[in-house]
Design an enzyme around this catalytic site. Structure first.
Site, mmCIF file in Angstrom:
data_model
loop_
_atom_site.group_PDB
_atom_site.id
_atom_site.type_symbol
_atom_site.label_atom_id
_atom_site.label_comp_id
_atom_site.label_asym_id
_atom_site.label_seq_id
_atom_site.Cartn_x
_atom_site.Cartn_y
_atom_site.Cartn_z
ATOM 1 N N CYS A 198 69.504 80.013 106.372
ATOM 2 C CA CYS A 198 70.027 80.396 107.461
ATOM 3 C C CYS A 198 69.617 79.760 108.704
ATOM 4 O O CYS A 198 70.496 79.217 109.703
ATOM 5 C CB CYS A 198 70.296 81.925 107.681
ATOM 6 N N LYS A 205 55.562 42.490 95.341
ATOM 7 C CA LYS A 205 54.473 42.892 95.695
ATOM 8 C C LYS A 205 53.354 42.618 94.788
ATOM 9 O O LYS A 205 52.080 41.882 95.331
ATOM 10 C CB LYS A 205 54.404 44.279 96.255
#
Length: 861
Positions: free
Chosen positions: A643, A539
């Site tokens: 959980c 780039k």
């Protein structure tokens, strides 16, 4: 806009942007059938090797190219935009900025129009004109370079007169660099024919935008945010019925929103009903329609927001000029838009009278413009009339009107292009109807400081448009600046373009840009310095080369280094001491904070910015004047209980976070821990000191990585992926339902599977289900990559291997503990089974006997 401090901008949507999320066929189109000498177009006669079709293709949406944009717009809006033919008149700096953005966005066709020729002052901001283009028509000179931006968009140049008949070819017309008479004449015609109109203009440090999208524009989605949803705990039988949501989180709805319902037990009349308008009563409650005749509510249910189309009425430019509706851009300048509304008209009047703009910093022209503004204001009969003109402001408009600044064009051009996208897609609320902007803070502070006409007069050089505003001394100072740009992505490309246009480092200075990434196809949609042929190149190198084409005088050096402690021998004391400033164009908070610390230490100015979809932020950090980037922190994001993620997900965010954690655990943490075991003699000592059950978990994962799950072939990787699928989407769910059957009741007699707990069902694997095979292929390839084995994309071959994979029969077991809450989980982790630990240690192989080298994989968006 403020200079000192952080600016957060969101022209399309209203949600705040957090620091953590900053980051960043061959059918010819309408308007391209021109055969006269007044038009020119580029026609590519073949499909490039990268798979992008030629200009004007009617193909399906290229998700590889438009992936980031599709996240924001969605497929339906994108398809509507692909049917839009757009005319952009005026190819000076502002016009080319709008054209660049609209072409990258992916409309059907863009016609660029201009009857003027390139002049020196155009080079201040027109990045697709070169010095050799001086004297050439601006539209014809710009067209080939604009056409390279997107092979799916037909780009045509037109140099004739804009007749009413010609305008009927287009769905959206954008006027820049046009006279007020032309704006009114063409604007009235567009309004009468339902052609959407955007007028954009910049005068030095001032900007103006006007939108007229017709008398009955339909907006399908006003803010682009994901529809909200909430879980229901109660619905009353009442007139109106009151819905109460679970108190886990506020519902987030607003009065006037429309909602629909699913999964309600009892009051089933609401399930799948037509959208119902609501009135918010509180953070967890809202009222709906009359529910007295419905069945009794039992339990459960999900309420989901429905985006309803909204009809908007726009006035024509002539009507709106007398009774303007103005969108505020800066509440610190509350009375300024009304002043600028008169000021821009006065500039048009001056230009019409003298056939030129007011001369830079000319006192006589300033006095005359003020007189014209007073006359215009006195003649106003509607709300456009201001009580008292700000004479100093109007005079500054005169002094700066001849200026042409790339950063101001970039801002107004970006907003104008967004309005074109809104006009084409019906997504996001448009600007209603005027927007005014100024950046007078950029001038020297203090009324007594005045530039002279001589200092700001044209020099017949590419910076004339900028010298007209700031003078020659600042131009020389910019030319000698030494700046460090970190990142050459979407924001980095825009910054480099602006740096080139303003003449930063064009004499004794230097711009150093570093980016370690290579160009991918998806970058081409917004990182406009790159072309399809640049894919896989670095780039920073490619961006630097592209910017040198725009301004050969700019001295720019490209690096491919990551910024961090590991490169401090490169970016050392001498390097930072030599800098005048740093600009961040990064995509993560850690690198931003590192650069911020370096700038604070070396007392260097820092320009910080980021984008997320339609949202953007800017922060200017100046030593001894402003706070630093790290001085403020976002409030901690609300974490999802473990959980909930593992066993009781009830929202899409839960499943996304679970999948993200799954990737991290399988393909990053496990290989990292295994390699540390194999190479670091102190790994075991550190692991045994971890709290709770973590030592056992880590050693079990290492054992799996180097013993039980270690593959020796591509077939082993496929078998691992198939068995992992079985474990996650069948076996674990069957065990969960064995522990908590669908009809399970809690100790209080309430259904266990209710409220935020949604009862799951196990899946059955099938090679005819594309999603199942996609999962196995992705997981097998990632698994192979971690062990350095050859990856494989042969789908038929994978299906053949799957037919021979042995999947162990699973029977749910009694006595398996599944934690319902994080508190239960924490209590169970408080002690470690020493015998289990010793067993795990004895089973692990001696590091020297292991033949593989494992490579962790970083998750990439």
């Amino acid at each position: 806009m403020q200079l000192h401090g952080r600016v957060i901008s969101d022209v399309m949507s209203s949600s705040p942007l957090s620091k953590k999320r900053r980051l960043s066929g061959t059918e010819t189109k309408t308007g391209s059938h021109c055969s006269s000498s007044n038009s020119v177009r580029t026609d590519l006669s073949h499909t490039p090797a990268n798979g992008m079709a030629k200009n004007g293709n009617d193909a399906e949406i290229d998700e590889g190219l438009y992936s980031r944009q599709l996240y924001v717009l969605g497929h339906e809006a994108m398809k509507r935009m692909q049917n839009s033919n757009v005319l952009i008149s005026g190819m000076r700096g502002l016009g080319v900025e709008i054209a660049k953005n609209v072409i990258l966005g992916g409309v059907r066709s863009v016609t660029v129009h201009d009857q003027g020729v390139a002049e020196w002052r155009d080079l201040s901001s027109q990045f697709y004109l070169r010095e050799e283009d001086l004297g050439k028509n601006r539209a014809e000179a710009s067209q080939p370079r604009l056409a390279e931006l997107n092979n799916y968009v037909s780009v045509t140049a037109y140099t004739g007169v804009l007749t009413e008949d010609y305008l009927t070819k287009f769905q959206v017309v954008v006027l820049t660099n046009s006279s007020l008479d032309e704006q009114k004449q063409l604007g009235e015609f567009c309004h009468s024919k339902g052609i959407k109109l955007v007028v954009a203009d910049t005068r030095g440090l001032f900007g103006q935008l006007f939108c007229d999208f017709g008398e009955e524009m339909i907006v399908y989605d006003t803010n682009g945010e994901q529809p909200l949803s909430a879980m229901i705990s109660m619905i009353t039988k009442d007139k109106p019925g009151v819905v109460t949501c679970l108190d886990e989180a506020r519902h987030g709805f607003e009065s006037g929103d429309y909602v629909t319902f699913t999964e309600i037990q009892g009051m089933k009349e609401l399930n799948g009903c037509q959208p119902v308008e609501i009135k918010v009563l509180g953070p967890y409650t809202f009222s709906i329609c009359d529910t007295t005749g419905f069945s009794d509510y039992v339990r459960g249910g999900i309420v989901s927001q429905v985006k309803m189309p909204k009809k908007i009425n726009f006035k024509s430019i002539t009507s709106s000029m007398a009774e303007p509706e103005i969108m505020m851009t800066d509440f610190a300048k509350f009375d300024r838009p009304g002043q600028l509304h008169i000021g821009f008209q006065a500039v048009h009047a001056f230009q019409k009278k003298h056939n030129r703009l007011p001369a830079p910093w000319n006192q006589a022209d300033g006095d005359e413009l003020l007189t014209l503004a007073k006359e215009l204001n006195s003649a106003q009969t509607g709300s456009a009339k201001v009580e008292e003109l700000d004479e100093a402001l109007i005079k500054k408009m005169s002094y700066l009107a001849a200026g042409d600044l790339s950063p101001v064009n970039a801002f107004i051009g970006g907003v104008a292009a967004q309005e074109v996208m809104k006009a084409s897609t019906g997504k996001f609320l448009p600007v209603m109807q005027w927007l005014y902007f100024d950046a007078l803070e950029c001038l020297f502070e203090g009324e007594e400081i005045m530039l002279t006409e001589e200092e700001c007069s044209p020099r017949n050089c590419r910076y004339d448009g900028q010298i007209a505003v700031f003078g020659t001394k600042l131009q020389k100072k910019l030319a000698d600046q030494r700046y460090f740009l970190v990142g050459a992505g979407a924001i980095g490309c825009e910054l480099l373009k602006n740096f080139a246009m303003i003449g930063l480092a064009s004499e004794e200075g230097e711009v150093i840009v570093t980016d370690m990434d290579t160009i991918e196809k998806s970058n081409l949609n917004r990182q406009f310095l790159f072309r399809p042929s640049d894919v896989t190149k670095m780039k920073s190198d490619t961006a630097a080369a592209a910017v040198r084409q725009m301004n050969p005088s700019v001295k720019i050096t490209a690096h491919q280094n990551r910024v961090g402690p590991e490169t401090e021998r490169i970016y050392d004391d001498d390097f930072f001491e030599s800098l005048d400033g740093v600009t961040n164009a990064l995509d993560n908070v850690d690198a931003r904070m590192y650069m911020d610390r370096r700038c604070v230490y070396y007392r260097k100015p820092l320009l910080e910015s980021g984008t997320l979809g339609t949202k953007g932020n800017i922060q200017v950090v100046i030593p001894f004047l402003t706070e630093s980037y790290s001085s403020s922190q976002d409030p901690p994001e609300k974490s999802i209980p473990i959980c909930t993620l593992k066993n009781f997900p009830n929202a899409i965010e839960h499943t996304l976070q679970w999948a993200r954690d799954e990737f991290e655990g399988l393909f990053k943490q496990a290989p990292e821990n295994a390699m540390q075991y194999l190479t670091d003699p102190k790994f075991m000592e550190r692991t045994l000191k971890l709290p709770g059950a973590q030592p056992v978990e880590v050693l079990e994962a290492v054992y799996k990585s180097v013993v039980t799950d270690c593959p020796h072939s591509w077939g082993d990787c496929v078998a691992w992926a198939r068995n992992h699928w079985q474990c996650q989407y069948s076996n674990n769910i069957r065990q969960l339902l064995h522990n908590f059957p669908p009809d399970q009741l809690t100790s209080s007699g309430a259904p266990f599977w209710s409220g935020p707990k949604r009862c799951p069902h196990p899946l059955e694997f099938s090679t005819s289900n594309d999603l199942h095979v996609d999962y196995v292929m992705a997981a097998a390839n990632l698994f192979a990559q971690t062990y350095g084995l050859q990856c494989n994309t042969d789908r038929a071959g994978v299906i053949k291997i799957l037919q021979d994979v042995k999947v162990p029969t699973f029977t749910p077991r009694s006595g398996v503990k599944i934690h319902v809450s994080d508190q239960e989980l924490q209590n169970s982790n408080s002690s470690v089974d020493d015998s289990k630990l010793e067993e795990m240690k004895s089973q692990l192989p001696i590091p020297e006997t292991f033949q593989f080298k494992l490579s962790p994989i970083d998750f990439e968006k």
